[in-house]
Enzyme design. Structure first.
Site, PDB file in Angstrom:
ATOM      1  N   TYR A   1       1.483  -7.005   1.139  1.00 56.64           N
ATOM      2  CA  TYR A   1       1.550  -8.426   0.792  1.00 56.64           C
ATOM      3  C   TYR A   1       2.333  -8.623  -0.509  1.00 56.64           C
ATOM      4  CZ  TYR A   1      -0.139 -13.144  -0.352  1.00 56.64           C
ATOM      5  OH  TYR A   1      -0.229 -14.464  -0.677  1.00 56.64           O
TER       6      TYR A   1
ATOM      7  N   SER B   1       4.022 -15.636  -4.179  1.00 54.03           N
ATOM      8  CA  SER B   1       2.641 -15.429  -4.610  1.00 54.03           C
ATOM      9  C   SER B   1       2.659 -14.775  -5.982  1.00 54.03           C
ATOM     10  CB  SER B   1       1.909 -14.512  -3.627  1.00 54.03           C
ATOM     11  OG  SER B   1       0.634 -14.141  -4.146  1.00 54.03           O
TER      12      SER B   1
END
Length: 150
Positions: A50, A37
């Site tokens: 995350y 990501s």
């Protein structure tokens, strides 16, 4: 949250890559694409876990690329930015074009097919010398700092 993220995203990516690598070693080579990501490069509020896991996936990708290069296996990481998924729909729909423009030059959320096209390129057409890289598919989000509202 930490254990779930590490077990699901990081451990899942590593175990899948290891299983794929074993088959690819037997076949004489191949390509592994991990999904990270843009948050592995930068963080947003409330994304520490995350972001840490996605940064670790990029690091693992570099490491296994170095470990497997002599076996004909190429490893890269695709790091999407804001992409229309069930996880992002509510937040993405709440952002105006001006809000999006403040965080990325593209001023829009990616369609999942755009990310898939990059993965396909890495598997089918990319040169084998492109190895151990993280490819950011983020509409330019990692290229700029967010601008304050004017």
């Amino acid at each position: 949250n930490w254990n779930r993220a590490v077990d699901g995203s990081l451990r899942g990516a590593v175990l899948t890559a290891v299983a794929a690598a074993r088959a690819m070693v037997a076949a004489g080579g191949g390509r592994i694409i991990l999904i990270g990501s843009a948050n592995g490069f930068h963080a947003e509020p409330a994304t520490a876990t995350y972001s840490a896991v996605k940064a670790a996936i990029a690091s693992v990708g570099r490491g296994i690329a170095a470990d497997l290069a002599d076996r004909g296996i190429v490893v890269n990481v695709v790091a999407p930015g804001w992409t229309r998924t069930p996880m992002t729909e509510g937040a993405a729909d709440a952002m105006s074009p001006a809000d999006l423009r403040r965080i990325m030059p593209a001023a829009r959320v990616a369609d999942p097919a755009e990310i898939a096209n990059v993965v396909r390129y890495l598997v089918v057409n990319a040169p084998s010398f492109l190895n151990g890289s993280t490819i950011y598919v983020d509409g330019g989000q990692t290229a700029m700092s967010p601008s304050p509202p004017l």
